[in-house]
Write an enzyme that holds these catalytic residues in place. Structure first.
Site, PDB file in Angstrom:
ATOM      1  N   HIS A  93      66.040 -38.937  54.195  1.00 41.73           N
ATOM      2  CA  HIS A  93      65.249 -40.161  54.374  1.00 41.73           C
ATOM      3  C   HIS A  93      64.270 -40.070  55.547  1.00 41.73           C
ATOM      4  CE1 HIS A  93      64.205 -44.218  53.639  1.00 41.73           C
ATOM      5  NE2 HIS A  93      65.398 -44.706  53.374  1.00 41.73           N
ATOM      6  N   ASP A 120      57.553 -34.868  33.565  1.00 41.79           N
ATOM      7  CA  ASP A 120      57.645 -33.785  32.584  1.00 41.79           C
ATOM      8  C   ASP A 120      57.459 -32.456  33.310  1.00 41.79           C
ATOM      9  OD1 ASP A 120      57.450 -31.987  30.532  1.00 41.79           O
ATOM     10  OD2 ASP A 120      55.763 -32.962  29.521  1.00 41.79           O
TER      11      ASP A 120
END
Length: 412
Positions: A158, A381
Site C-alpha cells: 500500500h 486481457d
C-alpha cells in the site's frame, strides 16, 4: 485442494532506472498508508494443458511484467529506512508459479470457494508488514489449474498504490502482454508529493486515527453478495423522495449495505443502539481543480466520513442515502485545495481531531466502502480474453475495519 509451488524468481525491469530517478519522495497520504498488502486475483478460462503453450504463456507474462516495471520503476524498488521515500533500485517483483490439483470451473461454480481463495495469493493480505524495507512492492502468483485455467494472484504494498494506481499498473501490464496499442501510459510519480508534501506525523491525530483502521486480534470473514441490475434499480427507487430525485447505483447499493450492517448490529446478541460511522474512499484525481490522469501514481484518495446517530429502531433509508450523498459531494475542488501544502496538513489534523473525538465519545461502529467499479479490472486481457471472475480475498483473516468492496459482476 492442493497447491504446489513449482518456481520462485524475481522479475526485474527490462531496463535500468536512470540515476536521477533512483529516489522517490512519498506524499503525505503515502506516508499515512498502512504497510499492508492489498490483494487481487483474476481467473482466466484457458483450456489447454499443452506444456509448450503454458511455457509460452508464462514467458509472455514475465516478459511483459519486466517491460511494465521499467515504466513503473518505483514498484520494482523498496521502501527506505526513513519511511518517507522509495529506493528505486530495480530490485524487482516477486514471482511464483504454482500447480493446482483442481478444476477451475469447479472452484468457481456455483459460487467461488472463498475459504480457499487466499491460497492462490503470494502473501497474506492485510497483515501489517513490520519492516517494509525488506519486502517487494509487488508480488505475483500464477496458478495453473488441471483444466488449463489460470488464476493470477497479486499483492501490492500500500506504500505507493491505492486501487486506482493498482488498476493503472495492471492495465498497462495487460496491454503490454497482449501487445495492444490502445494503452500507452506515461505514469507520473511526483505530483502527489508536490500537492500533499510530507509532514511530521509522529505525534498527531492522523496517526491516532490511522491506528483505528485495523482490528488486530479479530478474524473477519469474507462474504460475497451478487446484485443484478433489476435489484439495484429497485434500491434506487426506494431511495427517492422530495429532496433526493435520483441516486447513483453506487449510492443506492452502499446505502442498502450500510442499513443492513446497522440492522444486524442492533439485532445481534447484546446488540445496542449506538451511532454508526461510514467511510467512503473518494478518488481525489478527478475532483482536483486541475484533474489528474489515472496514471498519477500514489495514494491520492481521501476518506470521507458520515455518521448516523441511530436514535430509533426504525432506520430511515432516505436519511442514510442523504448522508452518503453529502459526504461524497463535500470532497470537491475547493475542499481538496484546502488540504494542500502546510496549511492543508493543519486542516487535515483538525478534521481528524474531530473524528477522533466522535469515535472516543460516541464509540460508533465503523464501516468502510471502497469501490472497484469502473476501474477496468473486469476487462483485463493478458492475451487470453477477459477474466471470468475477479476477487480480492477470502476466508477468515485480518482486515482493515469492516468493509465492503463493490465491483461490477463478471460475465460467465
Amino acid at each position: 485442494m492442493e497447491i504446489t509451488i513449482v518456481s520462485r524468481e524475481t522479475i526485474k525491469p527490462s531496463s535500468q532506472t536512470p540515476h536521477h530517478l533512483k529516489t522517490l519522495k512519498l506524499s503525505l497520504f503515502d506516508q499515512l498508508a498502512p504497510r499492508i498488502y492489498n490483494p487481487l486475483i483474476f481467473f482466466y478460462s484457458v483450456s489447454t494443458n499443452d506444456p509448450l503453450e503454458l511455457l509460452n504463456k508464462t514467458n509472455q507474462l514475465k516478459n511483459s511484467l519486466s517491460e511494465t516495471l521499467t515504466s513503473f520503476y518505483p514498484l520494482a524498488g523498496i521502501e527506505n529506512d526513513d519511511q518517507i521515500s522509495l529506493d528505486c533500485n530495480d530490485e524487482g517483483a516477486f514471482y511464483l508459479e504454482a500447480r493446482v490439483n483442481h478444476d477451475m470451473l469447479e472452484f468457481l461454480k456455483p459460487a467461488p470457494k472463498l475459504e480457499l481463495v487466499n491460497k492462490l495469493l503470494p502473501c497474506q493480505p492485510y497483515t501489517i508488514i513490520p519492516n517494509p524495507t525488506l519486502v517487494p512492492q509487488v508480488a505475483i502468483q500464477v496458478n495453473f489449474f488441471e483444466c488449463g485455467g489460470i488464476a493470477i494472484g497479486m499483492c501490492f504494498l500500500h506504500t505507493l498504490l491505492d486501487v486506482i494506481s493498482m488498476a493503472a499498473f495492471l492495465t498497462s501490464w495487460a496491454a503490454t502482454s497482449c501487445k495492444s496499442s490502445n494503452e500507452n501510459p506515461s505514469p507520473e510519480f511526483v505530483t502527489a508529493s508536490t500537492l500533499f508534501p510530507l509532514q511530521d506525523v509522529s505525534d498527531t491525530n492522523i496517526r491516532s486515527y490511522a491506528a483505528k483502521m485495523f482490528k488486530e486480534n479479530e478474524q473477519i470473514p469474507t462474504r460475497r453478495f451478487v446484485f443484478d441490475a433489476q435489484a439495484i434499480e429497485s434500491l434506487k427507487a426506494m431511495a427517492k423522495c422530495e429532496s433526493i430525485h435520483n441516486s447513483s447505483r453506487y449510492e443506492a447499493l452502499t446505502t442498502f449495505i450500510w442499513k443492513c450492517v446497522i440492522t444486524s448490529f442492533w439485532k445481534a446478541p447484546h446488540g445496542e443502539m449506538r451511532s454508526s460511522m461510514t467511510a467512503h474512499m473518494v478518488d481525489m484525481r478527478r475532483r482536483l481543480q486541475e484533474p489528474l490522469s489515472k496514471y498519477s501514481m500514489g495514494n491520492i484518495v481521501f476518506t470521507a466520513h458520515g455518521v448516523y446517530e441511530g436514535n430509533e429502531r426504525k432506520i430511515d433509508t432516505k436519511e442514510l442515502i442523504g448522508i452518503v450523498k453529502q459526504l461524497v459531494s463535500e470532497v470537491d475542488s475547493d475542499f481538496l485545495t484546502s488540504l494542500q501544502g502546510e496549511s492543508g496538513f493543519l486542516g487535515l489534523e483538525e478534521i481528524l481531531m474531530l473524528l477522533n473525538e466522535v469515535m472516543e465519545q460516541e464509540k460508533p461502529f465503523l464501516f468502510w466502502f471502497t469501490s472497484w467499479c469502473n476501474l477496468g479490472l473486469n476487462d483485463l486481457d493478458f492475451g487470453w480474453g477477459q477474466p471470468i471472475w475477479v476477487g480480492f480475498k477470502g476466508g477468515n483473516g485480518r482486515s482493515i475495519v469492516d468493509q465492503a468492496v463493490p465491483n461490477r459482476h463478471n460475465k460467465g
